[in-house]
Design a protein around this motif. Structure first.
Motif, mmCIF file in Angstrom:
data_model
loop_
_atom_site.group_PDB
_atom_site.id
_atom_site.type_symbol
_atom_site.label_atom_id
_atom_site.label_comp_id
_atom_site.label_asym_id
_atom_site.label_seq_id
_atom_site.Cartn_x
_atom_site.Cartn_y
_atom_site.Cartn_z
ATOM 1 N N LEU A 202 56.349 -90.750 -22.292
ATOM 2 C CA LEU A 202 57.264 -90.816 -22.799
ATOM 3 C C LEU A 202 57.155 -89.533 -23.911
ATOM 4 O O LEU A 202 55.771 -89.808 -25.110
ATOM 5 C CB LEU A 202 57.469 -91.698 -23.778
ATOM 6 N N PRO A 203 57.239 -87.908 -23.717
ATOM 7 C CA PRO A 203 56.948 -87.151 -25.346
ATOM 8 C C PRO A 203 57.080 -87.770 -26.216
ATOM 9 O O PRO A 203 58.429 -88.178 -26.632
ATOM 10 C CB PRO A 203 57.533 -86.082 -24.132
ATOM 11 N N GLY A 204 56.668 -86.939 -27.441
ATOM 12 C CA GLY A 204 56.555 -86.828 -28.425
ATOM 13 C C GLY A 204 56.469 -88.189 -29.345
ATOM 14 O O GLY A 204 56.951 -88.229 -30.691
ATOM 15 N N THR A 205 55.778 -89.713 -28.319
ATOM 16 C CA THR A 205 55.556 -90.657 -29.406
ATOM 17 C C THR A 205 53.834 -90.611 -29.533
ATOM 18 O O THR A 205 53.518 -92.098 -30.214
ATOM 19 C CB THR A 205 55.969 -91.713 -28.172
ATOM 20 N N ALA A 206 53.088 -89.878 -29.696
ATOM 21 C CA ALA A 206 51.875 -90.124 -30.530
ATOM 22 C C ALA A 206 51.641 -90.300 -31.899
ATOM 23 O O ALA A 206 52.764 -89.069 -32.470
ATOM 24 C CB ALA A 206 51.263 -88.576 -29.817
ATOM 25 N N PRO A 207 51.500 -90.373 -31.862
ATOM 26 C CA PRO A 207 50.485 -90.834 -33.771
ATOM 27 C C PRO A 207 50.661 -88.816 -34.231
ATOM 28 O O PRO A 207 49.939 -88.527 -34.174
ATOM 29 C CB PRO A 207 49.690 -91.106 -33.786
ATOM 30 N N ARG A 208 51.098 -89.193 -35.513
ATOM 31 C CA ARG A 208 51.287 -87.661 -35.703
ATOM 32 C C ARG A 208 50.460 -87.311 -36.263
ATOM 33 O O ARG A 208 49.899 -85.918 -35.897
ATOM 34 C CB ARG A 208 52.510 -88.024 -36.791
ATOM 35 N N GLY A 209 49.029 -88.236 -36.571
ATOM 36 C CA GLY A 209 48.177 -87.312 -37.762
ATOM 37 C C GLY A 209 47.584 -87.123 -36.278
ATOM 38 O O GLY A 209 46.053 -86.931 -36.124
ATOM 39 N N LEU A 210 47.289 -87.950 -34.927
ATOM 40 C CA LEU A 210 46.113 -87.918 -33.770
ATOM 41 C C LEU A 210 45.884 -86.442 -33.325
ATOM 42 O O LEU A 210 45.006 -85.518 -32.807
ATOM 43 C CB LEU A 210 46.805 -88.761 -32.609
ATOM 44 N N GLY A 211 47.084 -85.803 -33.597
ATOM 45 C CA GLY A 211 46.977 -83.776 -32.810
ATOM 46 C C GLY A 211 47.095 -84.094 -31.930
ATOM 47 O O GLY A 211 46.509 -83.004 -31.375
ATOM 48 N N LEU A 212 47.470 -84.841 -30.851
ATOM 49 C CA LEU A 212 47.193 -84.959 -28.990
ATOM 50 C C LEU A 212 48.521 -84.478 -29.231
ATOM 51 O O LEU A 212 49.567 -85.743 -29.241
ATOM 52 C CB LEU A 212 46.483 -85.524 -29.044
ATOM 53 N N THR A 213 48.924 -83.377 -28.048
ATOM 54 C CA THR A 213 50.338 -83.417 -27.377
ATOM 55 C C THR A 213 50.479 -84.166 -26.714
ATOM 56 O O THR A 213 49.620 -83.282 -25.271
ATOM 57 C CB THR A 213 51.151 -82.108 -27.271
ATOM 58 N N GLY A 214 50.598 -85.022 -25.068
ATOM 59 C CA GLY A 214 50.148 -85.267 -24.084
ATOM 60 C C GLY A 214 50.115 -86.203 -24.100
ATOM 61 O O GLY A 214 49.312 -88.121 -25.068
ATOM 62 N N ARG A 215 48.941 -87.195 -23.614
ATOM 63 C CA ARG A 215 48.505 -88.548 -22.998
ATOM 64 C C ARG A 215 46.806 -88.477 -22.011
ATOM 65 O O ARG A 215 46.774 -87.397 -21.519
ATOM 66 C CB ARG A 215 49.664 -89.546 -21.980
ATOM 67 N N LEU A 216 46.661 -89.310 -23.185
ATOM 68 C CA LEU A 216 44.887 -88.942 -22.411
ATOM 69 C C LEU A 216 44.391 -90.955 -22.335
ATOM 70 O O LEU A 216 44.995 -91.113 -22.759
ATOM 71 C CB LEU A 216 44.063 -89.037 -23.423
ATOM 72 N N ASN A 217 44.327 -91.227 -21.295
ATOM 73 C CA ASN A 217 43.622 -91.877 -20.360
ATOM 74 C C ASN A 217 42.248 -92.117 -20.346
ATOM 75 O O ASN A 217 41.776 -91.714 -19.317
ATOM 76 C CB ASN A 217 44.807 -92.851 -19.276
ATOM 77 N N VAL A 218 41.670 -93.090 -20.933
ATOM 78 C CA VAL A 218 39.958 -93.242 -20.585
ATOM 79 C C VAL A 218 40.249 -94.564 -19.566
ATOM 80 O O VAL A 218 39.793 -95.484 -20.062
ATOM 81 C CB VAL A 218 38.905 -92.908 -22.029
ATOM 82 N N THR A 219 39.644 -93.998 -18.407
ATOM 83 C CA THR A 219 39.323 -95.144 -17.792
ATOM 84 C C THR A 219 37.911 -95.887 -17.230
ATOM 85 O O THR A 219 36.889 -94.071 -17.289
ATOM 86 C CB THR A 219 40.029 -94.685 -16.349
ATOM 87 N N LEU A 220 36.926 -96.542 -18.120
ATOM 88 C CA LEU A 220 36.199 -97.124 -17.050
ATOM 89 C C LEU A 220 35.224 -98.038 -16.365
ATOM 90 O O LEU A 220 36.274 -99.028 -16.434
ATOM 91 C CB LEU A 220 35.190 -97.653 -18.964
ATOM 92 N N ARG A 221 34.722 -97.640 -15.487
ATOM 93 C CA ARG A 221 34.388 -98.627 -14.415
ATOM 94 C C ARG A 221 32.504 -98.798 -14.288
ATOM 95 O O ARG A 221 31.776 -97.924 -14.653
ATOM 96 C CB ARG A 221 35.022 -97.723 -13.067
ATOM 97 N N VAL A 222 32.231 -99.907 -13.743
ATOM 98 C CA VAL A 222 31.316 -100.485 -13.326
ATOM 99 C C VAL A 222 31.112 -99.608 -11.839
ATOM 100 O O VAL A 222 31.663 -100.217 -10.677
ATOM 101 C CB VAL A 222 30.575 -101.550 -13.567
ATOM 102 N N GLY A 223 30.346 -98.779 -11.203
ATOM 103 C CA GLY A 223 30.287 -98.212 -10.072
ATOM 104 C C GLY A 223 29.776 -99.478 -9.003
ATOM 105 O O GLY A 223 29.854 -99.711 -7.951
ATOM 106 N N GLY A 224 28.639 -99.925 -9.349
ATOM 107 C CA GLY A 224 27.634 -100.530 -8.521
ATOM 108 C C GLY A 224 27.191 -99.831 -7.697
ATOM 109 O O GLY A 224 27.049 -100.402 -6.360
#
Length: 226
Positions: A202-224
């Protein structure tokens, strides 16, 4: 209307979004990261995205490309396995998994499930995906890890439609969830191998003060994976 004036009243604040169990073992925790922690994580992501072993376009075995670009920490994910170097990028050694990010994964599990994971749950892999307004992610499973530890997903920037499905197929039943900047989504247990994807940003929905255009997803995993 007809020259009349009406007093302006402030709109009441929106009710807070609540923690929701989407499926057994799959939990959405809205607004888990406050503004300061979002800014800190975004600044770190920008550093991790720099070469060597920086942000890259992922190519699939069939010759296609993923529309979301990616950088990895700890181990380098490629379709469909892990390596210690950016085998489908510049070939450089992958950046190490930061201790503070690994600990953030354990904090996230505690927030979702109400208790901290055992000492054997040590997050050692991060996949950071950048989505622009036209990016998508097809339904897939996180199945290259040997550990059954929960997957932790953190959202920054633009909101997205996150589709969380079942463990048998890419089709229904599934549930669509709006993930906003700062939201946490954890899936483990019976949902650890559920199909999931991002059909829409959903473009244009980021918080104004964050300074990011687009979306970042940080996915954390345990590899084993040893």
């Amino acid at each position: 209307m007809d020259g009349e004036s009406f007093p302006l009243f402030p709109l009441p604040p929106l009710p807070p979004r609540e923690r929701t169990v989407i499926a057994p073992g799959a939990v959405h925790v809205p607004d888990w990261l406050g503004a300061a922690r979002q800014e800190e994580l975004l600044a770190a992501c920008r550093e991790w995205a720099r070469p060597p072993a920086g942000l890259r376009t992922v190519r699939t075995p069939g010759g296609g490309t993923m529309t979301a670009r990616q950088v990895c920490l700890g181990l380098h994910w490629y379709p469909y396995g892990y390596a210690r170097t950016a085998v489908d990028g510049d070939g450089a050694p992958v950046k190490p998994m930061p201790r503070r990010l690994a600990e953030l994964g354990r904090e996230a599990v505690a927030a979702a499930y109400g208790q901290r994971p055992g000492p054997e749950v040590a997050y050692d892999i991060a996949l950071i995906n950048f989505y622009d307004g036209d990016s998508r992610m097809g339904m897939h499973r996180d199945a290259e890890e040997r550990s059954p530890a929960p997957v932790v997903s953190l959202s920054l920037g633009d909101s997205c439609l996150f589709r969380f499905g079942n463990t048998a197929s890419r089709g229904r039943p599934y549930r669509d969830v709006e993930l906003r900047s700062g939201d946490l989504f954890v899936f483990g247990g019976a949902s650890r191998l559920a199909y999931h994807g991002v059909p829409k940003v959903l473009p244009g929905t980021a918080p104004r003060g964050l300074g990011l255009t687009g979306r970042l997803n940080v996915t954390l995993r345990v590899g084993g994976l040893g």
